[in-house]
Design an enzyme around this catalytic site. Structure first.
Site, PDB file in Angstrom:
ATOM      1  CG  ASP A  89      -0.259   0.137   2.539  1.00 27.13           C
ATOM      2  OD1 ASP A  89       0.827  -0.485   2.702  1.00 27.13           O
ATOM      3  OD2 ASP A  89      -0.771   0.821   3.430  1.00 27.13           O
ATOM      4  CG  ASP A 120       6.909   4.489   2.129  1.00 27.39           C
ATOM      5  OD1 ASP A 120       6.774   3.344   2.581  1.00 27.39           O
ATOM      6  OD2 ASP A 120       6.429   5.505   2.680  1.00 27.39           O
ATOM      7  CD  GLU A 153       4.260   1.292   6.932  1.00 31.82           C
ATOM      8  OE1 GLU A 153       4.997   1.636   7.881  1.00 31.82           O
ATOM      9  OE2 GLU A 153       3.934   2.095   6.031  1.00 31.82           O
TER      10      GLU A 153
END
Lengths: 454, 454
Positions: A89, A120, A153
């Site tokens: 995610d 990320d 996350e």
């Protein structure tokens, strides 16, 4: 270069590795926005299918929120088991207008892949997938490998702990590897041994029961925006210290050794300030910049709203205002306790005529990893093979709230070996990941699995 | 009841007066939003056509912004000339979700017309149009009447002064009548003799050159939202006084007579607080509520924004934040001077590492009208005929920035005779106007023109 290094590097298909990552980056898997639920499912299936294709036993497991991907290949009897954690995610893309190219159309410029999630954590997580592929092309994985790739996350992993508890025996591992942060600097291979924790709250201030005309009521009606500003301003003193009673209780002080080790790292306040375009680096008095970033707690407002935000001037006294406030925590602080302190204290700051409510959104435990751990030495060797120099031991200011859960629930040490850099701008518009960092990450992952086998 | 009163009331077609106002309210003439420009033109043409139909010479005059409507009927030689000012533009409807019925579909509930602009100022301005119609049905207007209905009051009337200067001789009048505010209370016919002025600014705070991850940068990067909160909190002291140096210079103090006159008005702090759903009425120490509302300057934040405002938690340190701040001013304060003081002072409050800029949006002069003026007595008589009791003399906390311009540029006294009430909630969701107040406004307008003829 050793023989093993040459062989693996020769087997590495750079173009294919890039194209596959781009396909993953094109999926707008924004976990914070319920409208993206179908994209979350697509991204999870993408990863499951890839790992299945490599010979892993792979599945998508539903949770109360977004699904996670679990895959394992246990083909190295007698060797350690390595659990690799990552997340598919990504942060919301807002503000969209500040992106130079669309956030979900990966674009390479000047050797960098620009896309939301590039660093990320899609890029870093996928480096491990391609690292395993490299070893499988050369033969077989030298250790037993498990992948756990979650989809929540960026919203605090609300369902991961329950999953870890439920699947504790299946997830059992000797070491857990996570690449979801930044190396210290472009030329510094880094093992990260500390993360800050997090307490994230929303402050809501209520004034009148409806919006008011500031002419008819200004001077007698409580103004929740002014009140919110007063409250926020009151949460820090003029030394940059947080004023919430009990906030610093139990905070682990830096050792002299750490301060000296960090002082030797290649860091320049001037360059750091210049890299983000500011004339100064304000913060808590008495601590150097790296100390404030890695080992001191903070309080930052992450968002604020209230009243009229449109064009022109509207003379209104809003009925309500709100702010998102997060505190980065350090070893010795407990997120739940800090959230309670905030919930107890902030309402006492409510200016006359206003009502203040604090809602806890999520939290994460701070973490410090033992530097004497033998797996840390294996990571050091793997990094030395890729970069030709030994690793630096640093901490980071960010949080991976589930690292503490991994340690507690699975009982294994956590290795933090990051491939990204701060200038990748995770969470910002124009997030990116250097193409070379992606490829070095793939090699590091493969070497690390080899080193862990010894 | 006098004969004149009976005659006019009998000629009044309530249903038709309501339907016409509803048609006007259905036009979403939001001046702050450029997308509504075609609606502005429609509303202006609606009024022009109506006045033309009544026998006025009427036209729509373009300006650099939205057009205004000018109409005149000069059929009373030797009698005074009365200029009636109003505005057909309305406040933005946001937040739309708080409206019980659509803002541009007027709906009558419990004797009130709910619609954006119902009271501010379409309802009150149209009462004068229907008042003139009543007199024309009875025969002829007893005075010379000019209408000036503008489309930019809610955005600070940026083009009205130039218009007044250009058309000064055409607009020449003995007295100017404005109904754009609130009576003191439902049972209190009111002549309003003072308005506050306004200085409206935007404060912009810049931190880093891009949004930052609060994990990687929290503790060392300037946070413009925290900075903005500190700045705003620093603009008032703990006595509710504005701290900007020079802010109170020249402020006209209340006379003992005014304080006593206002203390006799039917006002209850408890009821006032209850009407807006607050437990207290905070404000500057040492002044009663009406004194703070009518005769003391204020500083209110009308809007604030920065960082992530969406669902869930985003751990970002925003690059910038901003706020809209307005100061209500009182006789003795000059808006341009106050704006300059703010622009000089606020940047000096910028916390380390931030840059602060203040942009002036608009201003308006405070006004006090002479109570000895003979036209005030005519208004008192007209109100007495409608309500059966003499008028109260009050001030109001709101601003009509162009009132000062009328006095200066046209050299005529300004009569403020309001038909609305505070509980009409101008500028708020669910703005309304009591049906009876609309009809009483129509009668008051007709009687006032009769009284001004004597």
């Amino acid at each position: 270069m050793t023989q093993a290094q040459t062989d693996l590097a020769a087997l590495h298909d750079r173009a294919q590795a890039e194209q596959e990552l781009f396909d993953l980056l094109r999926i707008p898997s924004v976990s914070a926005d319920p409208a993206h639920a179908p994209d979350m499912a697509r991204a999870a299936e993408f990863l499951r299918a890839k790992l299945q294709g490599l010979g892993f036993t792979a599945r998508v497991d539903p949770t109360a929120g977004h699904p996670l991907v679990y895959a394992e290949r246990l083909a190295a009897p007698g060797q350690p088991t390595v659990l690799i954690y990552g997340h598919y995610d990504v942060q919301p893309e807002a503000p969209l207008e500040e992106w130079e190219t669309p956030p979900f159309e990966p674009t390479v410029r000047d050797g960098r892949i620009y896309a939301r999630g590039a660093t990320d954590d899609k890029g870093q997580a996928y480096a491990h997938v391609r690292g395993a592929e490299l070893l499988l092309r050369a033969g077989e994985l030298p250790v037993n490998v498990k992948f756990l790739l979650e989809g929540e996350e960026e919203v605090g992993s609300p369902n991961l702990e329950a999953y870890l508890q439920e699947h504790a025996s299946e997830l059992k591992a000797d070491v857990i590897v996570i690449s979801d942060g930044s190396r210290f600097a472009p030329d510094v291979p880094t093992v990260t041994y500390g993360l800050r924790g997090l307490s994230y709250v929303e402050i809501h201030v209520q004034g009148a029961s409806r919006d008011l005309h500031s002419g008819s009521y200004g001077g007698a009606a409580p103004n929740p925006i002014n009140a919110l500003a007063e409250i926020i301003a009151g949460l820090k003193d003029d030394q940059g210290r947080v004023t919430i009673p009990g906030f610093y209780d139990g905070v682990e002080e830096l050792t002299q050794e750490e301060r000296e080790m960090w002082a030797r790292l290649p860091h320049s306040d001037e360059e750091f300030a210049a890299s983000i375009g500011v004339p100064a680096l304000p913060g808590e008095a008495g601590y150097a910049t790296l100390e404030r970033l890695w080992a001191r707690p903070t309080l930052d407002v992450n968002g604020i709203w209230g009243g009229y935000q449109g064009e022109g001037s509207k003379t209104v006294i809003a009925a309500k205002a709100g702010a998102k406030v997060s505190m980065r925590l350090v070893p010795g602080q407990d997120p739940e306790r800090i959230t309670r302190l905030v919930q107890d204290y902030v309402p006492t700051l409510a200016p006359e005529g206003t009502k203040v409510e604090v809602r806890g959104l999520h939290g994460g435990q701070p973490v410090k990893v033992d530097l004497d751990n033998p797996y840390v030495q294996a990571a050091d060797r793997a990094l030395t093979r890729v970069y030709g120099k030994p690793a630096a031991f640093a901490r980071t200011g960010g949080s991976i709230p589930i690292v503490a859960a991994f340690r507690t629930l699975l009982g294994a040490p956590v290795l933090l070996v990051d491939f990204g850099l701060n200038e990748d701008a995770p969470h910002s518009p124009n997030e990116s990941f250097a193409v070379e960092d992606y490829h070095n990450g793939i090699l590091t992952s493969a070497y690390l699995l080899q080193e862990l086998a010894k």
